[in-house]
Design a protein around this motif. Sequence first.
Motif, mmCIF file in Angstrom:
data_model
loop_
_atom_site.group_PDB
_atom_site.id
_atom_site.type_symbol
_atom_site.label_atom_id
_atom_site.label_comp_id
_atom_site.label_asym_id
_atom_site.label_seq_id
_atom_site.Cartn_x
_atom_site.Cartn_y
_atom_site.Cartn_z
ATOM 1 N N ILE A 198 -6.772 -9.492 5.010
ATOM 2 C CA ILE A 198 -6.659 -9.551 3.553
ATOM 3 C C ILE A 198 -5.937 -10.859 3.250
ATOM 4 C CG2 ILE A 198 -5.858 -8.397 1.478
ATOM 5 C CD1 ILE A 198 -7.880 -6.777 3.142
ATOM 6 N N GLY A 199 -6.662 -11.814 2.704
ATOM 7 C CA GLY A 199 -6.151 -13.169 2.548
ATOM 8 C C GLY A 199 -4.970 -13.292 1.599
ATOM 9 N N SER A 200 -4.203 -14.363 1.760
ATOM 10 C CA SER A 200 -3.064 -14.636 0.895
ATOM 11 C C SER A 200 -3.500 -14.700 -0.571
ATOM 12 C CB SER A 200 -2.404 -15.966 1.288
ATOM 13 O OG SER A 200 -1.866 -15.897 2.578
ATOM 14 N N GLU A 201 -2.823 -13.929 -1.420
ATOM 15 C CA GLU A 201 -3.066 -13.903 -2.862
ATOM 16 C C GLU A 201 -4.505 -13.538 -3.219
ATOM 17 O OE1 GLU A 201 -1.429 -17.245 -4.964
ATOM 18 O OE2 GLU A 201 0.406 -17.239 -3.779
ATOM 19 N N SER A 202 -5.184 -12.833 -2.311
ATOM 20 C CA SER A 202 -6.591 -12.497 -2.555
ATOM 21 C C SER A 202 -6.770 -11.497 -3.690
ATOM 22 C CB SER A 202 -7.244 -11.966 -1.272
ATOM 23 O OG SER A 202 -6.502 -10.899 -0.718
ATOM 24 N N PHE A 203 -5.766 -10.641 -3.935
ATOM 25 C CA PHE A 203 -5.820 -9.691 -5.045
ATOM 26 C C PHE A 203 -4.832 -10.066 -6.151
ATOM 27 C CE2 PHE A 203 -7.740 -7.337 -1.624
ATOM 28 C CZ PHE A 203 -8.671 -6.505 -2.225
ATOM 29 N N GLU A 204 -4.359 -11.287 -6.139
ATOM 30 C CA GLU A 204 -3.356 -11.759 -7.099
ATOM 31 C C GLU A 204 -3.793 -11.480 -8.530
ATOM 32 O OE1 GLU A 204 -2.441 -14.501 -10.225
ATOM 33 O OE2 GLU A 204 -4.203 -14.819 -8.966
ATOM 34 N N GLY A 205 -2.903 -10.840 -9.311
ATOM 35 C CA GLY A 205 -3.155 -10.644 -10.727
ATOM 36 C C GLY A 205 -4.112 -9.526 -11.097
ATOM 37 N N CYS A 206 -4.512 -8.689 -10.130
ATOM 38 C CA CYS A 206 -5.415 -7.577 -10.445
ATOM 39 C C CYS A 206 -4.583 -6.435 -11.032
ATOM 40 C CB CYS A 206 -6.160 -7.124 -9.194
ATOM 41 S SG CYS A 206 -7.289 -8.373 -8.530
ATOM 42 N N SER A 207 -4.215 -6.578 -12.283
ATOM 43 C CA SER A 207 -3.239 -5.689 -12.911
ATOM 44 C C SER A 207 -3.757 -4.278 -13.152
ATOM 45 C CB SER A 207 -2.753 -6.297 -14.228
ATOM 46 O OG SER A 207 -3.848 -6.518 -15.106
ATOM 47 N N GLY A 208 -5.066 -4.068 -13.095
ATOM 48 C CA GLY A 208 -5.631 -2.745 -13.300
ATOM 49 C C GLY A 208 -5.824 -1.958 -12.017
ATOM 50 N N LEU A 209 -5.526 -2.564 -10.892
ATOM 51 C CA LEU A 209 -5.706 -1.926 -9.588
ATOM 52 C C LEU A 209 -4.606 -0.895 -9.361
ATOM 53 C CD1 LEU A 209 -7.521 -2.197 -7.030
ATOM 54 C CD2 LEU A 209 -5.840 -3.820 -6.156
ATOM 55 N N THR A 210 -4.998 0.339 -9.003
ATOM 56 C CA THR A 210 -4.011 1.411 -8.815
ATOM 57 C C THR A 210 -3.881 1.863 -7.366
ATOM 58 O OG1 THR A 210 -5.682 3.104 -9.314
ATOM 59 C CG2 THR A 210 -4.339 2.281 -11.154
ATOM 60 N N GLU A 211 -4.949 1.722 -6.590
ATOM 61 C CA GLU A 211 -4.916 2.191 -5.202
ATOM 62 C C GLU A 211 -5.844 1.342 -4.343
ATOM 63 O OE1 GLU A 211 -5.214 6.465 -2.919
ATOM 64 O OE2 GLU A 211 -6.816 5.971 -4.322
ATOM 65 N N VAL A 212 -5.423 1.083 -3.096
ATOM 66 C CA VAL A 212 -6.240 0.319 -2.153
ATOM 67 C C VAL A 212 -6.245 1.028 -0.805
ATOM 68 C CG1 VAL A 212 -6.547 -1.856 -0.917
ATOM 69 C CG2 VAL A 212 -5.726 -1.879 -3.279
ATOM 70 N N VAL A 213 -7.437 1.216 -0.266
ATOM 71 C CA VAL A 213 -7.585 1.780 1.077
ATOM 72 C C VAL A 213 -8.199 0.703 1.964
ATOM 73 C CG1 VAL A 213 -8.634 3.575 2.489
ATOM 74 C CG2 VAL A 213 -7.880 4.099 0.158
ATOM 75 N N LEU A 214 -7.491 0.358 3.039
ATOM 76 C CA LEU A 214 -7.949 -0.692 3.948
ATOM 77 C C LEU A 214 -8.626 -0.068 5.168
ATOM 78 C CD1 LEU A 214 -4.828 -3.043 3.896
ATOM 79 C CD2 LEU A 214 -6.825 -3.060 2.397
ATOM 80 N N PRO A 215 -9.693 -0.674 5.679
ATOM 81 C CA PRO A 215 -10.398 -0.123 6.847
ATOM 82 C C PRO A 215 -9.591 -0.281 8.128
ATOM 83 C CG PRO A 215 -11.311 -2.258 6.271
ATOM 84 C CD PRO A 215 -10.329 -1.915 5.187
ATOM 85 N N ASP A 216 -9.977 0.475 9.155
ATOM 86 C CA ASP A 216 -9.263 0.449 10.437
ATOM 87 C C ASP A 216 -9.220 -0.937 11.066
ATOM 88 O OD1 ASP A 216 -8.800 3.114 10.215
ATOM 89 O OD2 ASP A 216 -10.283 3.748 11.708
ATOM 90 N N GLU A 217 -10.225 -1.767 10.776
ATOM 91 C CA GLU A 217 -10.318 -3.071 11.432
ATOM 92 C C GLU A 217 -9.279 -4.077 10.941
ATOM 93 O OE1 GLU A 217 -14.560 -1.391 11.167
ATOM 94 O OE2 GLU A 217 -12.756 -1.478 9.913
ATOM 95 N N VAL A 218 -8.646 -3.815 9.804
ATOM 96 C CA VAL A 218 -7.686 -4.770 9.247
ATOM 97 C C VAL A 218 -6.504 -4.951 10.203
ATOM 98 C CG1 VAL A 218 -5.980 -5.159 7.432
ATOM 99 C CG2 VAL A 218 -8.292 -4.442 6.832
ATOM 100 N N SER A 219 -6.263 -6.202 10.586
ATOM 101 C CA SER A 219 -5.151 -6.518 11.488
ATOM 102 C C SER A 219 -4.069 -7.333 10.802
ATOM 103 C CB SER A 219 -5.669 -7.294 12.713
ATOM 104 O OG SER A 219 -6.295 -8.498 12.312
ATOM 105 N N ALA A 220 -4.345 -7.833 9.588
ATOM 106 C CA ALA A 220 -3.350 -8.650 8.893
ATOM 107 C C ALA A 220 -3.519 -8.559 7.382
ATOM 108 C CB ALA A 220 -3.445 -10.106 9.333
ATOM 109 N N VAL A 221 -2.405 -8.317 6.708
ATOM 110 C CA VAL A 221 -2.336 -8.406 5.250
ATOM 111 C C VAL A 221 -1.416 -9.581 4.965
ATOM 112 C CG1 VAL A 221 -1.736 -7.241 3.102
ATOM 113 C CG2 VAL A 221 -2.613 -5.906 5.031
ATOM 114 N N MET A 222 -1.969 -10.641 4.425
ATOM 115 C CA MET A 222 -1.266 -11.909 4.362
ATOM 116 C C MET A 222 -0.266 -11.989 3.201
ATOM 117 S SD MET A 222 -2.522 -13.160 7.069
ATOM 118 C CE MET A 222 -1.963 -14.860 7.032
#
Length: 252
Positions: free
Chosen positions: A181-205
């Motif tokens: 999940i790249g640096s600031e990739s979801f920056e400013g998504c003010s309406g986002l309430t929940e995020v589910v990441l897949p098993d393959e994710v190894s880094a949240v930047m």
Amino acid sequence: MYDLRYSTTLSAGSSDEIPLKFSDSGLSFSTEGCMKGEISVCGCESFEPCIKVPEYVNGGRSRYHVVAIAPNAFSEKTSISSIILPESIRDIGYRAFYGCSSMNDFILPSSVRRIGFRAFEGCVSLSSIAISFKNPFFRTFPGGLLCSLKKVDGRLVPSEVIRAPYSLSGSVTVPEGITKIGSESFEGCSGLTEVVLPDEVSAVMYRAFVGCSSLEHVCVPDRASVGFHAFPDAVSVETRQVGASSDEVLQE
């Protein structure tokens, strides 16, 4: 070539000639950092709502192939609603379209292979980026997620989330196959309430979800490294064992 997500230069193998810079039809062009016979768009003086970047441009006694959008080239151009890029563009630089708050139409050509860090930051009217199906480097996935691609067993699969649209809201499940999940990739998504990441994710930047003021819950695989200020302070972060069912989580 340098990775334009973290560099403000265009290329490593540039020509030794003295850089040429000139303007044509409301756009500025520069040969700095480009190979011989090639040129980048480095600025915009036009206030027209629709900007069309040419594939070729004449400067001095030469004709140049337009191959890049330089860092900050269209930064803060709030009058722009649409930018049309030619199929010759390979690189989009750091903050290339930063703050283009009125831009609501953008097609990524099949030729683009690098997108700079923060290239679309502040493009609050852009709900999705259309991408040529011939582009082997990027795809837009459900929810408007702009992701880079990688080849696995001869197939192109999503690799990294580069940018989410500001209009993204509610609960979002990131596509399977994503590893970063790249640096600031979801920056400013003010309406986002929940995020589910897949098993393959190894880094949240770093600062991946900065400015997600409504985000309440994130489910992260236990093997994933989490960068500095990746989530807002008030977010409930659950760690899920890879391969575990959805009710087998540890709340932090």
